[in-house]
Design a protein around this motif. Structure first.
Motif, PDB file in Angstrom:
ATOM      1  N   ASN A 150      -3.261   4.639  -5.003  1.00 60.12           N
ATOM      2  CA  ASN A 150      -3.005   3.707  -6.106  1.00 60.12           C
ATOM      3  C   ASN A 150      -3.369   4.285  -7.470  1.00 60.12           C
ATOM      4  OD1 ASN A 150      -5.761   3.658  -5.937  1.00 60.12           O
ATOM      5  ND2 ASN A 150      -5.953   1.435  -5.669  1.00 60.12           N
ATOM      6  N   LYS A 151      -3.929   5.491  -7.485  1.00 60.04           N
ATOM      7  CA  LYS A 151      -4.232   6.139  -8.758  1.00 60.04           C
ATOM      8  C   LYS A 151      -3.026   6.919  -9.295  1.00 60.04           C
ATOM      9  CE  LYS A 151      -9.189   6.625  -7.886  1.00 60.04           C
ATOM     10  NZ  LYS A 151      -9.578   5.572  -8.852  1.00 60.04           N
ATOM     11  N   PHE A 152      -2.052   7.245  -8.423  1.00 62.03           N
ATOM     12  CA  PHE A 152      -0.886   7.997  -8.897  1.00 62.03           C
ATOM     13  C   PHE A 152       0.447   7.354  -8.531  1.00 62.03           C
ATOM     14  CE2 PHE A 152      -1.811   9.852  -4.714  1.00 62.03           C
ATOM     15  CZ  PHE A 152      -0.551   9.997  -4.141  1.00 62.03           C
ATOM     16  N   MET A 153       0.415   6.192  -7.824  1.00 63.17           N
ATOM     17  CA  MET A 153       1.650   5.489  -7.480  1.00 63.17           C
ATOM     18  C   MET A 153       1.522   4.021  -7.873  1.00 63.17           C
ATOM     19  SD  MET A 153       2.556   7.092  -3.735  1.00 63.17           S
ATOM     20  CE  MET A 153       4.188   6.338  -3.673  1.00 63.17           C
ATOM     21  N   ASN A 154       2.607   3.461  -8.456  1.00 62.89           N
ATOM     22  CA  ASN A 154       2.579   2.055  -8.830  1.00 62.89           C
ATOM     23  C   ASN A 154       2.888   1.169  -7.609  1.00 62.89           C
ATOM     24  OD1 ASN A 154       5.475   1.703  -8.571  1.00 62.89           O
ATOM     25  ND2 ASN A 154       5.710   2.668 -10.587  1.00 62.89           N
ATOM     26  N   GLN A 155       2.813  -0.133  -7.783  1.00 61.98           N
ATOM     27  CA  GLN A 155       2.969  -1.052  -6.655  1.00 61.98           C
ATOM     28  C   GLN A 155       4.369  -1.008  -6.060  1.00 61.98           C
ATOM     29  OE1 GLN A 155       0.479  -2.752  -5.105  1.00 61.98           O
ATOM     30  NE2 GLN A 155      -0.715  -1.442  -6.488  1.00 61.98           N
ATOM     31  N   LEU A 192       4.510   2.115  -3.894  1.00 62.03           N
ATOM     32  CA  LEU A 192       3.724   1.927  -2.669  1.00 62.03           C
ATOM     33  C   LEU A 192       4.419   0.992  -1.689  1.00 62.03           C
ATOM     34  CD1 LEU A 192       0.147   1.676  -4.228  1.00 62.03           C
ATOM     35  CD2 LEU A 192       1.019   3.524  -2.781  1.00 62.03           C
ATOM     36  N   ALA A 193       5.148   0.004  -2.216  1.00 65.15           N
ATOM     37  CA  ALA A 193       5.858  -0.943  -1.351  1.00 65.15           C
ATOM     38  C   ALA A 193       6.975  -0.272  -0.560  1.00 65.15           C
ATOM     39  CB  ALA A 193       6.431  -2.091  -2.185  1.00 65.15           C
ATOM     40  N   GLY A 194       7.461   0.869  -1.050  1.00 63.37           N
ATOM     41  CA  GLY A 194       8.541   1.566  -0.364  1.00 63.37           C
ATOM     42  C   GLY A 194       8.070   2.560   0.685  1.00 63.37           C
ATOM     43  N   ILE A 195       6.759   2.649   0.890  1.00 63.10           N
ATOM     44  CA  ILE A 195       6.212   3.592   1.871  1.00 63.10           C
ATOM     45  C   ILE A 195       6.339   3.029   3.283  1.00 63.10           C
ATOM     46  CG2 ILE A 195       4.098   4.741   2.665  1.00 63.10           C
ATOM     47  CD1 ILE A 195       5.197   5.968   0.139  1.00 63.10           C
ATOM     48  N   ASN A 196       6.839   3.847   4.195  1.00 65.41           N
ATOM     49  CA  ASN A 196       6.957   3.484   5.608  1.00 65.41           C
ATOM     50  C   ASN A 196       5.625   3.758   6.302  1.00 65.41           C
ATOM     51  OD1 ASN A 196       7.475   3.667   8.467  1.00 65.41           O
ATOM     52  ND2 ASN A 196       9.660   3.801   8.003  1.00 65.41           N
ATOM     53  N   GLU A 197       5.090   2.765   6.983  1.00 65.31           N
ATOM     54  CA  GLU A 197       3.785   2.909   7.637  1.00 65.31           C
ATOM     55  C   GLU A 197       3.768   4.079   8.610  1.00 65.31           C
ATOM     56  OE1 GLU A 197      -0.143   2.003   7.845  1.00 65.31           O
ATOM     57  OE2 GLU A 197       1.332   0.973   6.585  1.00 65.31           O
ATOM     58  N   ARG A 198       4.880   4.318   9.272  1.00 62.55           N
ATOM     59  CA  ARG A 198       4.955   5.370  10.291  1.00 62.55           C
ATOM     60  C   ARG A 198       4.821   6.768   9.676  1.00 62.55           C
ATOM     61  NH1 ARG A 198       9.023   8.408  12.212  1.00 62.55           N
ATOM     62  NH2 ARG A 198      10.538   7.282  10.933  1.00 62.55           N
ATOM     63  N   THR A 199       5.314   6.937   8.460  1.00 60.21           N
ATOM     64  CA  THR A 199       5.267   8.255   7.807  1.00 60.21           C
ATOM     65  C   THR A 199       4.461   8.193   6.505  1.00 60.21           C
ATOM     66  OG1 THR A 199       7.388   7.777   6.706  1.00 60.21           O
ATOM     67  CG2 THR A 199       7.463   9.009   8.781  1.00 60.21           C
ATOM     68  N   THR A 258       7.922   8.261 -12.241  1.00 64.61           N
ATOM     69  CA  THR A 258       8.284   7.238 -11.263  1.00 64.61           C
ATOM     70  C   THR A 258       9.271   7.783 -10.232  1.00 64.61           C
ATOM     71  OG1 THR A 258       8.044   5.556 -12.992  1.00 64.61           O
ATOM     72  CG2 THR A 258       9.173   4.901 -10.980  1.00 64.61           C
ATOM     73  N   LEU A 259       8.997   7.468  -8.959  1.00 67.05           N
ATOM     74  CA  LEU A 259       9.871   7.880  -7.862  1.00 67.05           C
ATOM     75  C   LEU A 259      10.746   6.718  -7.419  1.00 67.05           C
ATOM     76  CD1 LEU A 259       7.413   9.911  -7.714  1.00 67.05           C
ATOM     77  CD2 LEU A 259       7.855  10.037  -5.258  1.00 67.05           C
TER      78      LEU A 259
END
Length: 212
Positions: A124-129, A132-139, A170-171
């Protein structure tokens, strides 16, 4: 040790990895350094940072295929450049590897990081919410490292200080495939630049690289 991995990005751009298995003296003896560089290396002596500094310079020499002195300086923003040779360069290192990217035509940026679980603690220090919401738990861990390496590569390619990974880089959402492309935007004040950043997992390391 020879070059561990080499990738031709296009006709005039490439990057390579060097696995640092040599001792400091062996690396040092492969270089030609001026008095300022010799004094600087003495300050780093016996540290991992010293091996990384030597490793990136040895790799740069191998990629440029020269035994002559390479005048590599760092500008006011911390970006390395070659004084007398017509190449843009970017340097990185992590644990046992040094990485170098060179291009005859455009600014470049590269970052290599060893993949470790601890990245979760600082995400959370280098990615916005939204990111982070687009991150897949598996990877999750791999994607977090792609995100860090991509942002670091863009930061190095842009080559200016006062840029925040969290607020200015931003990614767009992406899925992790082992290697691929991430769309990244750098925005600050009236500036907006879009990048396509490539990423690659190499053993237990993640690499992000970009050409401006």
């Amino acid at each position: 040790m020879a070059i561990a991995y080499r990738h031709q990005v296009d006709d005039d751009t490439e990057f390579a990895l060097w696995r640092i298995e040599e001792g400091a003296d062996e690396l040092y003896n492969q270089l030609q350094l001026d008095d300022h560089e010799k004094a600087f290396t003495k300050q780093l002596s016996a540290s991992k940072r010293y091996l990384h500094w030597l490793g990136t310079r040895v790799l740069l020499r191998k990629m440029l295929k020269t035994d002559e002195y390479i005048d590599c300086k760092v500008d006011a923003h911390g970006k390395p450049y070659l004084v007398t040779l017509p190449y843009h360069i970017s340097l990185s290192h992590s644990f046992d590897y040094a990485a170098v990217m060179i291009s005859k035509t455009s600014p470049v940026g590269i970052d290599i990081e060893q993949i470790k679980q601890k990245v979760e603690r600082i995400a959370n220090k280098f990615m916005n919410q939204d990111e982070l919401a687009g991150i897949n738990e598996r990877t999750k861990i791999q994607q977090l490292y792609v995100a860090w390496c991509a942002k670091e590569a863009v930061y190095k390619c842009h080559g200016q200080k006062e840029v925040s990974f969290l607020d200015n880089i931003t990614l767009k959402p992406f899925s992790f495939e082992g290697h691929g492309i991430v769309d990244v935007s750098l925005a600050k004040a009236d500036m907006h630049i879009d990048y396509e950043v490539n990423y690659l997992q190499y053993d237990d390391y993640m690499i992000g690289y970009v050409k401006g």
